[in-house]
Each structure stands twice: as structure tokens, then as C-alpha cells.
Scaffold this active site. Structure first.
Site, PDB file in Angstrom:
ATOM      1  N   SER A 307      36.195  34.444  76.144  1.00  0.00           N
ATOM      2  CA  SER A 307      34.908  35.444  75.886  1.00  0.00           C
ATOM      3  C   SER A 307      33.802  34.748  75.950  1.00  0.00           C
ATOM      4  CB  SER A 307      35.034  35.993  74.593  1.00  0.00           C
ATOM      5  OG  SER A 307      36.501  36.758  74.362  1.00  0.00           O
ATOM      6  N   HIS A 396      36.095  41.066  68.273  1.00  0.00           N
ATOM      7  CA  HIS A 396      37.600  40.453  68.203  1.00  0.00           C
ATOM      8  C   HIS A 396      38.100  40.123  66.727  1.00  0.00           C
ATOM      9  CE1 HIS A 396      38.148  40.342  72.498  1.00  0.00           C
ATOM     10  NE2 HIS A 396      36.983  39.760  72.894  1.00  0.00           N
TER      11      HIS A 396
END
Length: 459
Positions: A307, A396
Site C-alpha cells: 500500500s 486497512h
């Protein structure tokens, strides 16, 4: 004639009437708030049968679509200000309810109170849902509303009602998980290219690579928006955690052997509809995808992301003291040897712009520990409104992931250098810990992180 035949004929009639009438008075409507107000009043009253109701809603939608931006703002202000519950009716119904408490009339009084509190805004919004493409129209209308809301907080009641209604219509139970492949409809593939928000798709060859045999792409769809992905995730099937997005996206790289794959890397997750902000289904998407992958590839046991850290550089510029605190005496000596002013964070931040420093091995080595330490503290400690500052981290961590590993020079694209000096992070989704992490994060703001990342933040 069957019921379905009648409905089909009704819908055809609606489309025909709207097509024939849509052009009439368009210039007048666009400049006349009173005409809009009358149209809204007719929709709020809901007189007539199903065809009349749909026709009114379709005409009102057509009016809205032909307004300019300022006029759309005015349209939404009229709904927000003039079509809420009637305060006098609410007061009277509440007084009657209080008087009826404990008597056989209590439940009827309660029903009348609920009816009085029901907003006419809701009646208008519900009617849009009944027209062709009505759900998509409402999603796009809320996208407009959210743009105006920052400067016009009086629109908040309308936004609250619309968000509540969309949350009900887009409940995860109504959504369909579909795998997108190279054989999917061309119109859908074009939207995938347009909606990709993390790593821009450069070409059809790039897209084909992302849909190859060692990759997977999944999306959630709503039955009323069958060719509009709501959110999609791109997955790479590998034998280890990924630490370099350029290598992951290299169209010349050989295919991975999926029979040996042990790790699923979610390297891009993109929400596509701004009007669904606040309607959460990303966590359900990842859970469904993990279940699907485990069924197809039993050897998979690691589920993680590669990410971006989009807010890191921006946050450091606003908090230069955080960068200064990340520099140890040993780091200062290395930076000085490499020709960088360790005691002048403004100059150091300026030198970091552009990414040219990464081509100087000595300079990059002097910066590595400093920036990794800064990134760890940013992810674990930086807060805005008691939540992590970083938008990707909020997503997340809120979905139960763990901050697993920081990766040095993992994204050397101009965008990667601009937002995080090339750093990326792996978030790990451990199926055994997801629910616990979700609860801890939601109730206490507690972040799960690996020992290595915690050690970096403390050093």
C-alpha cells in the site's frame, strides 16, 4: 396480460413521455426556482398512480441534470430547507404521544409521531429510486451534495437522510461479488481503467497484465448498477510479501506459478463512487475475496497489501519537528557526510523533493533509517480526530489489518516520491485476528503492528 407485462408497458410509457417532454421549458426551468419548487412539491405530495409518480420523478431528474453547478446547489438547498418535517406537526404529535403514554392509545400515538417526523425529503428521494437509472442518479446527486456541503453546512440534514437511504440500498447483502477478467465486457474494462485510483493503468497491455493468470480482480456490484463497479481490488499471487510495486506492475515480468503461490497481495483497492462516501463495504469485499481465494488456491495462507502512504510527505512538511525527532546523532553524522543539513529540516525537506536523491547511493543510505523511522511514527502515532491521519491506514486498520512491514524505495514513480519519498507499507490480514483488530481499533483506537515496525517507531 401478466403483471410483468403491465410493468414493462408502464416503464416504456414513462420513458416515452419523458423523452417527448424533456425538452419543453428546459431554459425556463433552469432559471426559475419557483418551477423547481413546484416540481418538488408535486413529488413530495405523491399524488396519482405508479406511472404518474415515476413520470414526475423522471421529469424532476431531467430538470436537475440540465442545471448548471450553481443551480444544482440551489435545487438541493430547496429540498434541504423546505421539505423537512413540519415542526408544528411534530410538536403536536409529541404532545399527544406524551399524553397517551401508559394508555391503550399509546401505540397509535407513537405511529402518528413517527409519521409526523418522516421528512418529505425522504419521499422525494425514494421516488427517484423508482425511475430507470434512478439509483445511479441518486449516487451522483450525493456526489454533488458532498461538494457543496463543505461551504454550506445547512445541507447536512439532506446529506444525512440521503446517506442513510443509500446505506440501506447498498447493504452488503444486496451486493454481488464478481471476478473481472480480460473477457469481461469492454465497457466494464474501460471503467476499470478510468476508476483505478492507486496505480494508473497506462495501456491495454498494462490492464491485460493485471488480469493475467497470476492475478485476480474482484469487484462489488449492485443489481441496479450492473456495469458500475462500486469498489474493486487487484490481487497478485506470489510466493512472498511484495516490496516493490514497479516489479509488481512490470508487464515484461514472467508469470508467477500459481501452483506455488502462498501469498495474495492486494496491491490496489479503489472505491469508484464519490456519492457513496460513508457507505462502508470495503471490509466485506476483502473478506469475501479472501474466502474466494482460499477456495481456489488452498496453499494460500498470507493475505497482505502493498500500500501507498499518501499523507506522509504532506504531514512531515506540516510537522517538521517530527522529522527532526526522527534524526539520531548517528543519522546526523551520516547526513552531514552526505552533504545534507541535519539541523535544518526545511532545507532537508526541500532536498527530498523530486526524488533525485535516490540516485545517490550514499545520500539514500543516509536517509533510509530516518525516513523509515518517520514513517513508522506517522502510521502508529499521527492522529486526526482521534483516528490515523493517513487515509489508507484508516481503511486497512479499520478493516482489521496489521501494520506488518515498511518497504524502502518500493514506489519510485513521481507519484510515489511526491507522497511518501518512495516508501510503501504491507498491511497483513490475518484471518484469525481480523475481528479482534476491528473491535480494538473501533473501541480503543488500538493499532496492531509487527514488532519490527514498533521497534522502528520507538528508536
Amino acid at each position: 396480460m401478466t403483471g410483468s407485462g403491465l410493468v414493462s408497458r408502464s416503464l416504456s410509457k414513462v420513458r416515452e413521455l419523458v423523452a417527448n417532454a424533456a425538452h419543453l421549458g428546459r431554459e425556463t426551468v433552469a432559471k426559475d426556482p419557483e418551477h423547481i419548487r413546484r416540481q418538488l412539491q408535486e413529488c413530495a405530495e405523491g399524488r396519482g398512480g405508479e406511472v404518474s409518480t415515476r413520470l414526475r420523478a423522471a421529469r424532476l431528474a431531467d430538470t436537475y441534470l440540465h442545471l448548471d453547478d450553481a443551480q444544482r446547489h440551489g435545487f438541493l438547498r430547496i429540498i434541504a430547507h423546505e421539505f423537512g418535517p413540519d415542526p408544528a406537526q411534530v410538536a403536536n404529535a409529541h404532545e399527544a404521544y406524551q399524553a397517551a403514554v401508559g394508555t391503550p392509545a399509546q401505540w397509535d400515538a407513537e405511529a402518528r409521531l413517527r409519521a409526523a417526523m418522516r421528512s418529505r425529503r425522504l419521499r422525494i428521494l425514494t421516488q427517484f429510486n423508482a425511475i430507470p437509472q434512478g439509483v445511479k442518479f441518486l449516487v451522483d446527486l450525493r456526489a454533488d451534495l458532498l461538494r457543496y456541503l463543505a461551504d454550506d453546512p445547512a445541507l447536512k440534514p439532506l446529506d444525512r437522510e440521503l446517506e442513510t437511504r443509500l446505506s440501506a440500498w447498498f447493504d452488503v447483502g444486496f451486493l454481488e461479488l464478481q471476478r473481472i477478467t480480460w473477457n469481461s465486457p469492454a465497457a466494464l474494462l474501460e471503467k476499470l481503467v478510468g476508476y483505478e485510483a492507486v496505480h494508473e493503468i497506462q495501456s491495454w497491455q498494462d490492464l491485460k497484465n493485471r488480469l493475467d493468470s497470476d492475478r485476480r480482480c474482484y469487484a462489488f456490484f449492485h443489481p441496479r448498477m450492473p456495469l458500475e463497479p462500486l469498489i474493486f481490488v487487484q490481487v497478485a499471487l506470489l510466493e512472498e510479501l511484495a516490496d516493490d510495486v514497479q516489479r509488481l506492475l512490470d508487464i515484461e515480468a514472467p508469470l508467477s506459478d500459481t501452483a506455488k503461490a502462498t501469498t495474495a497481495i492486494f496491491y490496489s483497492i479503489s472505491a469508484t463512487q464519490p456519492g457513496l462516501r460513508g457507505v462502508s463495504f470495503g471490509n466485506f469485499l476483502l473478506k469475501r475475496v479472501i474466502d474466494d481465494l482460499k477456495r481456489d488456491f488452498p496453499r494460500l495462507h498470507v493475505f497482505a497489501t502493498l500500500s501507498p502512504i499518501p499523507g506522509l510527505a504532506r504531514w512531515a512538511r506540516r510537522h517538521p519537528d517530527a522529522l527532526a525527532a526522527a534524526i539520531t546523532p548517528a543519522d546526523a553524522k551520516r547526513l552531514a557526510t552526505a552533504g545534507l543539513p541535519a539541523d535544518d529540516t526545511a532545507a532537508l525537506l526541500e532536498r527530498l523533493d523530486g526524488g533525485a536523491w535516490a540516485d545517490d547511493a550514499a545520500l539514500a543510505a543516509a536517509l533510509q533509517d530516518v525516513l523509515l523511522r518517520l514513517a513508522a511514527r506517522y502510521l502508529l502515532e499521527a492522529r486526526r480526530d482521534e483516528r490515523p491521519t493517513d487515509a489508507v491506514a484508516r481503511f486497512h486498520l479499520g478493516n482489521g489489518a496489521r501494520v506488518e512491514r515498511l518497504n524502502w524505495l518500493a514506489d519510485t514513480s513521481p507519484k510515489g516520491f511526491a507522497q511518501s519519498w518512495g516508501l510503501m507499507v504491507n498491511y497483513l490480514y490475518d484471518p484469525e485476528r481480523i475481528e479482534t483488530n476491528v473491535e480494538a481499533f473501533a473501541s480503543e483506537g488500538r493499532i496492531d503492528a509487527s514488532t519490527a515496525v514498533r521497534r522502528l517507531a520507538r528508536r
